[in-house]
Design a protein around this motif. Structure first.
Motif, PDB file in Angstrom:
ATOM      1  N   GLU A  57       0.340  15.263 -18.876  1.00  0.00           N
ATOM      2  CA  GLU A  57       0.312  13.945 -18.046  1.00  0.00           C
ATOM      3  C   GLU A  57       1.069  13.490 -17.247  1.00  0.00           C
ATOM      4  O   GLU A  57       2.341  13.237 -17.814  1.00  0.00           O
ATOM      5  CB  GLU A  57      -0.635  12.827 -18.221  1.00  0.00           C
ATOM      6  N   LEU A  58       1.266  13.638 -15.758  1.00  0.00           N
ATOM      7  CA  LEU A  58       2.291  13.014 -15.025  1.00  0.00           C
ATOM      8  C   LEU A  58       1.251  11.242 -13.973  1.00  0.00           C
ATOM      9  O   LEU A  58       0.069  11.783 -13.814  1.00  0.00           O
ATOM     10  CB  LEU A  58       3.355  13.552 -13.845  1.00  0.00           C
ATOM     11  N   VAL A  59       2.061  10.249 -14.058  1.00  0.00           N
ATOM     12  CA  VAL A  59       1.765   9.206 -13.114  1.00  0.00           C
ATOM     13  C   VAL A  59       2.427   8.829 -13.068  1.00  0.00           C
ATOM     14  O   VAL A  59       3.938   8.516 -13.275  1.00  0.00           O
ATOM     15  CB  VAL A  59       1.112   8.642 -14.959  1.00  0.00           C
ATOM     16  N   PHE A  60       2.411   9.302 -11.479  1.00  0.00           N
ATOM     17  CA  PHE A  60       2.763   8.723 -10.551  1.00  0.00           C
ATOM     18  C   PHE A  60       2.636   7.427 -10.184  1.00  0.00           C
ATOM     19  O   PHE A  60       0.926   7.113 -10.537  1.00  0.00           O
ATOM     20  CB  PHE A  60       3.153   9.462  -9.081  1.00  0.00           C
ATOM     21  N   PRO A  61       3.506   6.337  -9.961  1.00  0.00           N
ATOM     22  CA  PRO A  61       3.502   5.014  -9.393  1.00  0.00           C
ATOM     23  C   PRO A  61       2.020   5.165  -7.877  1.00  0.00           C
ATOM     24  O   PRO A  61       2.549   6.199  -7.277  1.00  0.00           O
ATOM     25  CB  PRO A  61       4.445   4.474  -8.925  1.00  0.00           C
ATOM     26  N   PRO A  62       1.905   3.571  -7.206  1.00  0.00           N
ATOM     27  CA  PRO A  62       0.914   4.219  -6.008  1.00  0.00           C
ATOM     28  C   PRO A  62       1.772   4.248  -4.456  1.00  0.00           C
ATOM     29  O   PRO A  62       3.117   3.579  -5.222  1.00  0.00           O
ATOM     30  CB  PRO A  62       0.672   2.198  -5.989  1.00  0.00           C
ATOM     31  N   SER A  63       1.548   5.031  -3.995  1.00  0.00           N
ATOM     32  CA  SER A  63       2.595   5.308  -2.382  1.00  0.00           C
ATOM     33  C   SER A  63       2.490   3.892  -1.761  1.00  0.00           C
ATOM     34  O   SER A  63       1.538   2.702  -1.458  1.00  0.00           O
ATOM     35  CB  SER A  63       2.620   6.269  -2.016  1.00  0.00           C
ATOM     36  N   THR A  64       3.119   3.982  -0.542  1.00  0.00           N
ATOM     37  CA  THR A  64       3.469   2.738   0.078  1.00  0.00           C
ATOM     38  C   THR A  64       3.167   3.709   1.624  1.00  0.00           C
ATOM     39  O   THR A  64       3.911   4.725   2.005  1.00  0.00           O
ATOM     40  CB  THR A  64       4.735   2.047   0.294  1.00  0.00           C
ATOM     41  N   ASP A  65       2.603   2.986   3.052  1.00  0.00           N
ATOM     42  CA  ASP A  65       2.782   3.167   3.781  1.00  0.00           C
ATOM     43  C   ASP A  65       3.866   3.445   5.045  1.00  0.00           C
ATOM     44  O   ASP A  65       3.584   2.392   4.639  1.00  0.00           O
ATOM     45  CB  ASP A  65       1.366   2.712   4.871  1.00  0.00           C
ATOM     46  N   PHE A  66       4.042   4.384   5.580  1.00  0.00           N
ATOM     47  CA  PHE A  66       5.779   3.697   6.439  1.00  0.00           C
ATOM     48  C   PHE A  66       5.258   4.818   7.695  1.00  0.00           C
ATOM     49  O   PHE A  66       5.071   5.855   7.288  1.00  0.00           O
ATOM     50  CB  PHE A  66       6.146   4.782   5.459  1.00  0.00           C
ATOM     51  N   LYS A  67       5.820   4.265   8.264  1.00  0.00           N
ATOM     52  CA  LYS A  67       5.415   4.556   9.855  1.00  0.00           C
ATOM     53  C   LYS A  67       6.506   5.200  10.946  1.00  0.00           C
ATOM     54  O   LYS A  67       7.352   3.847  10.397  1.00  0.00           O
ATOM     55  CB  LYS A  67       4.966   3.540  10.828  1.00  0.00           C
ATOM     56  N   PRO A  69       1.815  10.625  14.663  1.00  0.00           N
ATOM     57  CA  PRO A  69       0.449  10.380  13.900  1.00  0.00           C
ATOM     58  C   PRO A  69      -0.487   9.773  12.927  1.00  0.00           C
ATOM     59  O   PRO A  69      -1.073   8.575  13.921  1.00  0.00           O
ATOM     60  CB  PRO A  69      -0.439  10.779  15.160  1.00  0.00           C
ATOM     61  N   GLU A  70       0.068  10.150  11.993  1.00  0.00           N
ATOM     62  CA  GLU A  70      -0.806   9.279  11.071  1.00  0.00           C
ATOM     63  C   GLU A  70       0.372   8.949  10.503  1.00  0.00           C
ATOM     64  O   GLU A  70       2.461   9.638   9.837  1.00  0.00           O
ATOM     65  CB  GLU A  70      -0.595  10.390   9.835  1.00  0.00           C
ATOM     66  N   LEU A  71       0.708   7.928   9.064  1.00  0.00           N
ATOM     67  CA  LEU A  71       1.206   6.941   8.161  1.00  0.00           C
ATOM     68  C   LEU A  71       1.626   8.282   6.973  1.00  0.00           C
ATOM     69  O   LEU A  71       1.025   8.577   6.568  1.00  0.00           O
ATOM     70  CB  LEU A  71       0.796   5.864   7.827  1.00  0.00           C
ATOM     71  N   LEU A  72       2.834   7.547   6.796  1.00  0.00           N
ATOM     72  CA  LEU A  72       3.102   8.818   5.289  1.00  0.00           C
ATOM     73  C   LEU A  72       2.805   8.069   4.606  1.00  0.00           C
ATOM     74  O   LEU A  72       3.282   6.859   4.484  1.00  0.00           O
ATOM     75  CB  LEU A  72       4.950   9.153   5.762  1.00  0.00           C
ATOM     76  N   ALA A  73       2.655   8.467   3.735  1.00  0.00           N
ATOM     77  CA  ALA A  73       2.358   8.643   1.916  1.00  0.00           C
ATOM     78  C   ALA A  73       4.026   8.797   1.710  1.00  0.00           C
ATOM     79  O   ALA A  73       4.063   8.954   0.686  1.00  0.00           O
ATOM     80  CB  ALA A  73       1.975   8.418   1.222  1.00  0.00           C
ATOM     81  N   VAL A  74       4.847   7.594   1.159  1.00  0.00           N
ATOM     82  CA  VAL A  74       6.237   7.720   0.967  1.00  0.00           C
ATOM     83  C   VAL A  74       6.823   6.211  -0.849  1.00  0.00           C
ATOM     84  O   VAL A  74       5.467   5.490  -0.793  1.00  0.00           O
ATOM     85  CB  VAL A  74       7.145   7.649   1.693  1.00  0.00           C
ATOM     86  N   PHE A  75       7.240   7.048  -1.381  1.00  0.00           N
ATOM     87  CA  PHE A  75       7.396   6.280  -2.407  1.00  0.00           C
ATOM     88  C   PHE A  75       9.168   5.511  -2.324  1.00  0.00           C
ATOM     89  O   PHE A  75       9.936   5.942  -1.570  1.00  0.00           O
ATOM     90  CB  PHE A  75       8.060   6.778  -4.162  1.00  0.00           C
ATOM     91  N   GLU A  76       9.322   4.323  -1.999  1.00  0.00           N
ATOM     92  CA  GLU A  76      10.222   3.091  -1.615  1.00  0.00           C
ATOM     93  C   GLU A  76      10.887   2.449  -2.850  1.00  0.00           C
ATOM     94  O   GLU A  76      10.372   1.827  -3.808  1.00  0.00           O
ATOM     95  CB  GLU A  76      10.070   2.283  -0.509  1.00  0.00           C
ATOM     96  N   ARG A  77      12.599   2.554  -2.904  1.00  0.00           N
ATOM     97  CA  ARG A  77      12.851   1.559  -3.975  1.00  0.00           C
ATOM     98  C   ARG A  77      12.595   1.818  -5.505  1.00  0.00           C
ATOM     99  O   ARG A  77      13.511   2.585  -5.618  1.00  0.00           O
ATOM    100  CB  ARG A  77      12.798  -0.065  -3.490  1.00  0.00           C
TER     101      ARG A  77
END
Length: 127
Positions: A91-101, A106-114
Motif C-alpha cells: 500500500e502507498l498512502v499519499f497525503p491529501p492534495s491542495t488546490d493550486f490555481k 481552467p481547472e485548479l491543480l491538485a498538488v502537494f506543498e511544503r
C-alpha cells in the motif's frame, strides 16, 4: 542490523532517489533543495515480515509537486517506486492534495506543498 532491515532501508533509499532527482530538477539544488527523510517503523525485521516505511518530503517555500491523482490525465502524477528485490509494496498512502490555481488554466491543480509524508506498507522477501 538484519538483512531484512537492510532491505527495508534500501527500499527507503530508493524512495529518496526518486524524490531527490525530481526535487533537484525543480528546485535547482542549493538552499532551495528538497529535504528528504526516510522513516522506518522498526529497528529490526524478519524475512517475510510486513513493515511500515515513510518518506517525509520538505519542499522549499513556493514549490509544489503534482499530486498522486492529478485532475488532468495528461499530467504526470507523483509516484514512488520500490525495487521489487527489496520489498513488495502492499500500500502507498499519499497525503491529501491542495488546490493550486495557475493563471490561464481552467481547472485548479491538485498538488502537494511544503511538508509531505508518504506512507508505504511493504513486505520483505522471505529469504
Amino acid at each position: 542490523m538484519t538483512m531484512a532491515l537492510r532491505r527495508a532501508l534500501a527500499a527507503s533509499l530508493a524512495l529518496l532517489a526518486v524524490f531527490a532527482a525530481s526535487g533537484m530538477r525543480q528546485a535547482g539544488g542549493g538552499r532551495d533543495a528538497v529535504l528528504l527523510t526516510p522513516l522506518v517503523s522498526v529497528s529490526a525485521a524478519k524475512p517475510g515480515e510486513t513493515i511500515r516505511l515513510a518518506l517525509r518530503v520538505m519542499l522549499p517555500e513556493g514549490l509544489h509537486a503534482q499530486s498522486d491523482r492529478p485532475r488532468d490525465p495528461t499530467y504526470i502524477p507523483t509516484t514512488l517506486w520500490v525495487d521489487p528485490a527489496a520489498a513488495t509494496v502492499r500500500e502507498l498512502v499519499f497525503p491529501p492534495s491542495t488546490d493550486f490555481k495557475v493563471e490561464g488554466l481552467p481547472e485548479l491543480l491538485a498538488v502537494f506543498e511544503r511538508d509531505i509524508t508518504i506512507g508505504v506498507v511493504a513486505t520483505l522477501p522471505a529469504s
